[in-house]
Design a protein around this motif. Structure first.
Motif, PDB file in Angstrom:
ATOM      1  N   ARG A 126       0.833  -1.193   0.000  1.00  0.00           N
ATOM      2  CA  ARG A 126       0.000   0.000   0.000  1.00  0.00           C
ATOM      3  C   ARG A 126       0.875   1.253   0.000  1.00  0.00           C
ATOM      4  O   ARG A 126       0.581   2.227  -0.694  1.00  0.00           O
ATOM      5  CB  ARG A 126      -0.944   0.004   1.205  1.00  0.00           C
ATOM      6  N   TYR A 129       2.457   1.645  -3.502  1.00  0.00           N
ATOM      7  CA  TYR A 129       1.519   2.071  -4.535  1.00  0.00           C
ATOM      8  C   TYR A 129       1.009   3.502  -4.347  1.00  0.00           C
ATOM      9  O   TYR A 129       0.368   4.057  -5.234  1.00  0.00           O
ATOM     10  CB  TYR A 129       0.298   1.142  -4.559  1.00  0.00           C
ATOM     11  N   ASN A 138       5.778   4.872  -7.881  1.00  0.00           N
ATOM     12  CA  ASN A 138       5.560   6.139  -8.585  1.00  0.00           C
ATOM     13  C   ASN A 138       6.817   6.993  -8.600  1.00  0.00           C
ATOM     14  O   ASN A 138       7.076   7.709  -9.580  1.00  0.00           O
ATOM     15  CB  ASN A 138       4.409   6.902  -7.933  1.00  0.00           C
ATOM     16  N   SER A 152      -2.624   6.232  -9.021  1.00  0.00           N
ATOM     17  CA  SER A 152      -3.024   5.615  -7.757  1.00  0.00           C
ATOM     18  C   SER A 152      -3.396   4.171  -8.072  1.00  0.00           C
ATOM     19  O   SER A 152      -4.533   3.866  -8.444  1.00  0.00           O
ATOM     20  CB  SER A 152      -4.219   6.365  -7.151  1.00  0.00           C
ATOM     21  N   TRP A 153      -2.426   3.282  -7.933  1.00  0.00           N
ATOM     22  CA  TRP A 153      -2.532   1.914  -8.436  1.00  0.00           C
ATOM     23  C   TRP A 153      -3.721   1.150  -7.863  1.00  0.00           C
ATOM     24  O   TRP A 153      -4.354   0.367  -8.578  1.00  0.00           O
ATOM     25  CB  TRP A 153      -1.237   1.155  -8.138  1.00  0.00           C
ATOM     26  N   LEU A 154      -4.044   1.376  -6.615  1.00  0.00           N
ATOM     27  CA  LEU A 154      -5.133   0.641  -5.979  1.00  0.00           C
ATOM     28  C   LEU A 154      -6.499   1.260  -6.233  1.00  0.00           C
ATOM     29  O   LEU A 154      -7.523   0.598  -6.055  1.00  0.00           O
ATOM     30  CB  LEU A 154      -4.892   0.552  -4.465  1.00  0.00           C
ATOM     31  N   THR A 159      -5.703  -0.800 -13.046  1.00  0.00           N
ATOM     32  CA  THR A 159      -4.488  -1.354 -12.435  1.00  0.00           C
ATOM     33  C   THR A 159      -4.738  -2.071 -11.108  1.00  0.00           C
ATOM     34  O   THR A 159      -3.845  -2.745 -10.601  1.00  0.00           O
ATOM     35  CB  THR A 159      -3.461  -0.229 -12.189  1.00  0.00           C
ATOM     36  N   ALA A 163      -2.437  -4.827  -9.237  1.00  0.00           N
ATOM     37  CA  ALA A 163      -1.795  -4.340  -8.015  1.00  0.00           C
ATOM     38  C   ALA A 163      -2.025  -5.263  -6.832  1.00  0.00           C
ATOM     39  O   ALA A 163      -1.146  -5.394  -5.968  1.00  0.00           O
ATOM     40  CB  ALA A 163      -2.303  -2.929  -7.684  1.00  0.00           C
TER      41      ALA A 163
END
Length: 299
Positions: A126, A129, A138, A152-154, A159, A163
């Protein structure tokens, strides 16, 4: 006569020692499965009386768009996890066989993620990401001039599934590496030394000799990995709880929500039964494929 009595006595002791483990297995595995099957034919909110619903929960399941979305997500999740755990694990194991020093240190280093708690792993990824503050992933894309990849991958629907899959794949890569390494170093060198004399490359020896010799280990690890991925729950649930929307929803997380969040224990049990059948079917197909290949080679 005394010999036969000895055999009988030994068999009695065998069953006596087997009984505690067998009882534990029945209570911890078979009984929950039986209860899930029974509840899948019921309507129950967890408090009131159970009402027999027949096949209604299964009919609802096969008309539920979220079920199909979860099933598709599970297949993608499974593919990512299997490629990471078995693919990377096998590559690392092969590379490890060529190492002469610090093998134990490297094995321990790669095995560490297996013993880290799930919550710690979820929190680690977390943070990686994150966008506020900027996470490691990032920061990396920003440093190499690929600001367009920063996201914001999550929270990104495109994504989120990847992720939540990567941490699970990374977590047990070391375990499968150790299993493959143990299998590879247990092979008798004389089996493939003749091939080296004939001019075979290391890659040819690996592909044509070593891997076929450890096919039983490959079947075992593939079974473990696939069934584990089909039951994957903890890290995806901790990271996204199936969101955003249903972008990272898996069958296990959807089952949990229906049973324990919405109090639809009958429908949740039907989803659980589907997961059980799915896992058993995968194991059956794998064993069928491997046994047919073995029969073809023997003939």
């Amino acid at each position: 006569m005394e010999g036969n009595m000895g055999v009988i006595k030994n068999r009695k002791w065998f069953f006596i020692f087997l009984l505690p483990g067998l009882l534990f297995y029945i209570l911890s595995v078979f009984y929950p499965i039986e209860e899930s099957i029974r509840l899948s034919f019921m309507e129950w909110n967890g408090i009131g009386d159970k009402t027999f619903a027949g096949l209604q929960n299964y009919v609802t399941m096969f008309h539920d768009p979220t079920f199909y979305k979860s099933f598709l997500n599970n297949l993608i999740y499974l593919l990512i996890v299997v490629v990471m755990q078995l693919g990377i694990g096998l590559v690392f194991a092969v590379l490890l066989t060529f190492m002469k020093k610090h093998v134990t240190f490297v094995k321990t280093l790669y095995y560490v993620p297996c013993i880290i708690t799930t919550v710690a792993i979820a929190q680690l990824f977390r943070s990686m990401y994150a966008t506020e503050p900027m996470g490691l992933i990032n920061q990396f894309f920003q440093a190499i001039g690929m600001e367009g990849m920063v996201t914001s991958w999550l929270a990104n629907i495109h994504t989120a599934l990847m992720a939540v899959s990567v941490p699970e794949g990374w977590r047990f890569t070391g375990m499968y590496m150790v299993i493959f390494y143990a299998a590879l170093i247990s092979l008798d060198p004389s089996v493939y030394e003749a091939a080296k004399v004939d001019g075979a490359t290391d890659f040819q020896i690996l592909l044509k000799i070593k891997l076929p010799l450890i096919k039983d280990i490959i079947l075992l690890t593939l079974t473990m990995c696939l069934t584990g991925a089909l039951r994957g729950f903890d890290i995806p649930f901790l990271l996204t709880s199936g969101g955003p929307g249903n972008a990272s929803e898996l069958l296990s997380t959807y089952m949990y929500k229906k049973a324990f969040s919405n109090n639809q224990y009958g429908y949740g049990s039907a989803l659980a039964v589907f997961i059980i059948i799915e896992s058993m079917l995968v194991v059956f197909i794998l064993r069928k494929i491997f046994s047919e290949r073995k029969e073809c080679k023997e003939s």
